[in-house]
Design an enzyme around this catalytic site. Structure first.
Site, PDB file in Angstrom:
ATOM      1  N   ASP A  13     -44.379 -31.667 106.492  1.00 16.97           N
ATOM      2  CA  ASP A  13     -43.743 -31.503 105.184  1.00 16.97           C
ATOM      3  C   ASP A  13     -42.865 -30.262 105.082  1.00 16.97           C
ATOM      4  OD1 ASP A  13     -45.083 -33.801 104.353  1.00 16.97           O
ATOM      5  OD2 ASP A  13     -46.810 -32.652 103.633  1.00 16.97           O
ATOM      6  N   LYS A  16     -38.239 -31.746 107.112  1.00 18.29           N
ATOM      7  CA  LYS A  16     -37.554 -32.362 108.264  1.00 18.29           C
ATOM      8  C   LYS A  16     -36.568 -33.434 107.803  1.00 18.29           C
ATOM      9  CE  LYS A  16     -41.572 -33.605 109.804  1.00 18.29           C
ATOM     10  NZ  LYS A  16     -42.425 -32.898 108.856  1.00 18.29           N
ATOM     11  N   GLY A  40     -43.941 -38.771 105.304  1.00 14.79           N
ATOM     12  CA  GLY A  40     -43.189 -38.952 104.064  1.00 14.79           C
ATOM     13  C   GLY A  40     -42.047 -37.966 104.087  1.00 14.79           C
ATOM     14  N   HIS A  41     -40.837 -38.467 104.249  1.00 11.45           N
ATOM     15  CA  HIS A  41     -39.663 -37.601 104.356  1.00 11.45           C
ATOM     16  C   HIS A  41     -38.768 -37.820 103.151  1.00 11.45           C
ATOM     17  CE1 HIS A  41     -40.222 -37.709 109.039  1.00 11.45           C
ATOM     18  NE2 HIS A  41     -41.230 -37.162 108.406  1.00 11.45           N
ATOM     19  N   GLN A 221     -44.719 -35.380 111.050  1.00 11.80           N
ATOM     20  CA  GLN A 221     -45.794 -34.379 111.059  1.00 11.80           C
ATOM     21  C   GLN A 221     -45.276 -33.019 111.558  1.00 11.80           C
ATOM     22  OE1 GLN A 221     -46.889 -37.735 112.651  1.00 11.80           O
ATOM     23  NE2 GLN A 221     -46.979 -38.161 110.482  1.00 11.80           N
TER      24      GLN A 221
HETATM   25  P1  GDP Z   1     -40.819 -33.651 105.609  1.00 14.25           P
HETATM   26  O1  GDP Z   1     -42.038 -34.513 105.703  1.00 14.25           O
HETATM   27  O2  GDP Z   1     -40.820 -32.545 106.610  1.00 14.25           O
HETATM   28  O3  GDP Z   1     -39.545 -34.431 105.643  1.00 14.25           O
HETATM   29  O4  GDP Z   1     -40.884 -32.924 104.198  1.00 14.25           O
HETATM   30  P2  GDP Z   1     -41.251 -33.627 102.783  1.00 14.25           P
HETATM   31  O5  GDP Z   1     -40.095 -34.419 102.350  1.00 14.25           O
HETATM   32  O6  GDP Z   1     -42.586 -34.283 102.862  1.00 14.25           O
HETATM   33  O7  GDP Z   1     -41.484 -32.346 101.894  1.00 14.25           O
HETATM   34  C1  GDP Z   1     -40.494 -31.388 101.688  1.00 14.25           C
HETATM   35  C2  GDP Z   1     -40.160 -31.357 100.196  1.00 14.25           C
HETATM   36  O8  GDP Z   1     -39.385 -30.226  99.926  1.00 14.25           O
HETATM   37  C3  GDP Z   1     -39.329 -32.545  99.745  1.00 14.25           C
HETATM   38  O9  GDP Z   1     -39.624 -32.820  98.406  1.00 14.25           O
HETATM   39  C4  GDP Z   1     -37.904 -32.024  99.878  1.00 14.25           C
HETATM   40  O10 GDP Z   1     -36.974 -32.686  99.028  1.00 14.25           O
HETATM   41  C5  GDP Z   1     -38.094 -30.597  99.437  1.00 14.25           C
HETATM   42  N1  GDP Z   1     -37.181 -29.634 100.012  1.00 14.25           N
HETATM   43  C6  GDP Z   1     -36.643 -29.571 101.253  1.00 14.25           C
HETATM   44  N2  GDP Z   1     -35.928 -28.435 101.406  1.00 14.25           N
HETATM   45  C7  GDP Z   1     -36.005 -27.771 100.223  1.00 14.25           C
HETATM   46  C8  GDP Z   1     -35.515 -26.513  99.763  1.00 14.25           C
HETATM   47  O11 GDP Z   1     -34.857 -25.766 100.468  1.00 14.25           O
HETATM   48  N3  GDP Z   1     -35.837 -26.159  98.487  1.00 14.25           N
HETATM   49  C9  GDP Z   1     -36.583 -26.953  97.672  1.00 14.25           C
HETATM   50  N4  GDP Z   1     -36.847 -26.519  96.450  1.00 14.25           N
HETATM   51  N5  GDP Z   1     -37.066 -28.142  98.074  1.00 14.25           N
HETATM   52  C10 GDP Z   1     -36.795 -28.532  99.336  1.00 14.25           C
HETATM   53  P1  IMO Z   2     -44.638 -35.627 107.506  1.00 11.78           P
HETATM   54  O1  IMO Z   2     -43.872 -36.362 108.579  1.00 11.78           O
HETATM   55  C1  IMO Z   2     -48.298 -33.566 106.413  1.00 11.78           C
HETATM   56  C2  IMO Z   2     -52.021 -35.101 108.141  1.00 11.78           C
HETATM   57  C3  IMO Z   2     -53.058 -35.745 107.252  1.00 11.78           C
HETATM   58  C4  IMO Z   2     -54.321 -35.349 107.995  1.00 11.78           C
HETATM   59  C5  IMO Z   2     -53.910 -35.461 109.450  1.00 11.78           C
HETATM   60  C6  IMO Z   2     -54.269 -36.779 110.125  1.00 11.78           C
HETATM   61  O2  IMO Z   2     -44.308 -36.036 106.130  1.00 11.78           O
HETATM   62  O3  IMO Z   2     -44.548 -34.146 107.741  1.00 11.78           O
HETATM   63  P2  IMO Z   2     -53.257 -39.234 109.937  1.00 11.78           P
HETATM   64  O4  IMO Z   2     -53.101 -40.146 108.763  1.00 11.78           O
HETATM   65  O5  IMO Z   2     -51.978 -38.873 110.610  1.00 11.78           O
HETATM   66  O6  IMO Z   2     -54.296 -39.714 110.918  1.00 11.78           O
HETATM   67  O7  IMO Z   2     -53.861 -37.877 109.302  1.00 11.78           O
HETATM   68  O8  IMO Z   2     -52.500 -35.301 109.455  1.00 11.78           O
HETATM   69  N1  IMO Z   2     -50.670 -35.685 108.066  1.00 11.78           N
HETATM   70  C7  IMO Z   2     -49.626 -35.073 107.504  1.00 11.78           C
HETATM   71  N2  IMO Z   2     -49.526 -33.913 106.836  1.00 11.78           N
HETATM   72  N3  IMO Z   2     -47.193 -34.283 106.644  1.00 11.78           N
HETATM   73  C8  IMO Z   2     -47.255 -35.442 107.342  1.00 11.78           C
HETATM   74  O9  IMO Z   2     -46.157 -36.116 107.726  1.00 11.78           O
HETATM   75  C9  IMO Z   2     -48.518 -35.905 107.758  1.00 11.78           C
HETATM   76  N4  IMO Z   2     -48.932 -37.002 108.433  1.00 11.78           N
HETATM   77  C10 IMO Z   2     -50.259 -36.848 108.632  1.00 11.78           C
HETATM   78  O10 IMO Z   2     -53.012 -35.203 105.948  1.00 11.78           O
HETATM   79  O11 IMO Z   2     -54.637 -34.012 107.747  1.00 11.78           O
HETATM   80 MG    MG Z   3     -43.586 -35.163 104.477  1.00 11.34          MG
END
Ligand code: GDP
Ligand code: IMO
Ligand code: MG
Length: 428
Positions: A13, A16, A40-41, A221
């Site tokens: 999270d 990416k 979840g991206h 991840q």
């Molecule tokens: P990922 O799994 O690595 O793609 O990250 P996620 O999408 O799960 O979580 C990152 C969250 O931060 C998302 O809601 C993005 O829209 C948000 N985000 C990414 N970069 C920034 C930033 O520079 N500032 C803020 N406020 N939000 C950001």
């Molecule tokens: P993105 O791509 C954050 C965590 C789960 C748990 C562990 C194992 O959005 O960064 P799993 O379901 O993979 O067997 O769970 O990994 N986990 C994540 N945490 N971002 C993710 O993906 C994750 N995908 C799995 O919360 O701790």
């Molecule tokens: Mg994510």
């Protein structure tokens, strides 16, 4: 043109999705190389917000071709749902999305097993998407690949074999006959749907590479969730680290020219497990609300902590990072002071590196350095010099301590809220 890997440098999270989408403008191909719909991206641009779980973030860049690679575990239901969601929103998917014939398939049995184990007292806080049990079947050589899924008679045979092997656990959920019926429900239509995307993606990527195409490899991840290098056993069941990109995309290490690690300006984690710099109380609640730190896949509140330099140094090492991206700098505006973990104390002794033993990972106490912090709205900054002095000092101090250039700084969710300090250096 050498390929670029974008990898999560923390516990997932990190942002990416945003960064891969941003860099996707300069790419010809974007490849997801591991994980499944546990990811979840979030991608935000032109006032639109997309949550992608399985399909690479490059799909939102017109003209870019996308691969769901060999190392991904694919739930056919999730795949179809995501393609349909994109098409409903006007994104052209067909002809631009290729699903590896070697990717393994997640079935309802895997989801049942994941849930059963999570709720049976042996949980680590998984996403309950069946990821671990699917990779288990792969390693046990009883998995079902996309190529098998597309062949109805192989599929039927392999499902029955798999049900037999996992019968002892599955019958705790419901009778095997019922589960079998669920596995086959809607199969024919789903098989036809998947067939339109299935391809020998290794061949496609090799042809692209020979033509000098720019290939971007996207991790799900993060490094600390890596099965081999993360905070085991509180990890996912695949290899997000950059080395996993070769295995999961089916390309050789000589294809890769650079690796960018994405880190937040602080740290978050979802699920259980060690988190040395975790903070609780008012500050954690503040950052969670301002930074909207809730899981995209499960909605769970993310745990919050300070930036952890020994942890990031481990990520730099295990990925061979050539550069970093720092996201969510805007979220720290108004936080005074900002702390950064520069080392640990373990049972009275000073240590500099992230430890390996599980008890040590839980027992380390962070040693902090404090920064005054900064105020104001960063969201309109487009050049590094637009940032308040305190914010620049923070980024530069982290960069100096880590010894890896922070080439991108992100100051908001949206695509344009991105500061690139040196575009040329990114691709190596
Ligand atoms: P990922 O799994 O690595 O793609 O990250 P996620 O999408 O799960 O979580 C990152 C969250 O931060 C998302 O809601 C993005 O829209 C948000 N985000 C990414 N970069 C920034 C930033 O520079 N500032 C803020 N406020 N939000 C950001
Ligand atoms: P993105 O791509 C954050 C965590 C789960 C748990 C562990 C194992 O959005 O960064 P799993 O379901 O993979 O067997 O769970 O990994 N986990 C994540 N945490 N971002 C993710 O993906 C994750 N995908 C799995 O919360 O701790
Ligand atoms: Mg994510």
């Amino acid at each position: 043109m050498p390929a670029l890997v974008v990898v999560g440098a923390q516990w997932g999270d990190e942002g990416k999705g945003k960064i891969v989408h941003f860099l996707g403008r300069g790419a010809d191909w974007v490849v997801r190389y591991q994980g499944g719909d546990n990811a979840g991206h979030t991608v935000v641009f032109d006032g639109q917000k997309y949550a992608l779980h399985l399909i690479p973030s490059g799909i939102l860049q017109p003209g870019v071709k996308n691969v769901v690679g060999d190392g991904v575990v694919v739930n056919p239901l999730a795949f179809e749902g995501e393609v349909r969601m994109l098409e409903r929103r006007g994104i052209k998917v067909r002809g631009r999305l290729f699903l590896s014939l070697s990717a393994h398939v997640i079935l309802p049995t895997h989801v049942y097993l994941d849930t059963l184990r999570e709720e049976g007292g042996r949980g680590i806080g998984t996403t309950k998407k069946g990821i671990g049990p699917c990779y288990e079947d792969k390693v046990a050589r009883i998995g079902i690949r996309v190529a098998d899924y597309l062949d109805a008679s192989s599929f039927r045979k392999l499902v029955r074999q798999s049900l037999k092997v996992r019968a002892a656990e599955l019958t705790k959920v419901k009778p095997l006959k019922k589960i079998e019926a669920e596995v086959f429900a809607g199969y024919e239509a789903r098989r036809r749907f998947l067939a339109r995307f299935a391809a020998d993606t290794g061949l496609l990527l090799d042809a692209a590479r020979r033509k000098g195409a720019r290939i971007l490899l996207e991790s799900a991840q993060g490094s600390m969730l890596d099965l081999d290098h993360g905070t085991y056993p509180f990890v996912t069941s695949s290899n997000p680290v950059a080395g996993g990109a070769c295995v999961g995309a089916g390309v050789g290490p000589t294809t890769i020219g650079a690796v960018n690690g994405v880190t937040k300006a602080y740290t978050t984690r979802v699920g259980l497990g060690p988190f040395p710099t975790e903070v609780e109380g008012h500050l954690a609640r503040y950052i969670r609300e301002v930074g909207k730190e809730y899981g995209v896949t499960t909605g769970r509140p993310r745990r919050i902590g300070w930036l952890d330099l020994p942890q990031l140094r481990a990520a730099i090492r295990m990925n061979g990072l050539t550069s970093l991206t720092m996201t969510k700098l805007d979220t720290l505006s108004g936080v005074h002071p900002i702390k950064v973990c520069v080392g640990y104390r373990l049972r009275g002794k000073k240590i500099a590196e992230f430890p390996i033993a599980r008890r040590d990972q839980l027992d380390v106490l962070p040693v902090y350095e404090s920064f005054a912090g900064f105020s104001g709205d960063l969201k309109d900054a487009r050049k590094f010099s637009d940032l308040p002095l305190g914010a620049r000092e923070y980024v530069l101090a982290v960069e100096r301590k880590l010894g890896v250039p922070i080439l991108i700084v992100s100051v908001g969710q949206s695509r344009e809220q991105t500061i690139v300090r040196d575009a040329k250096a990114l691709w190596g």
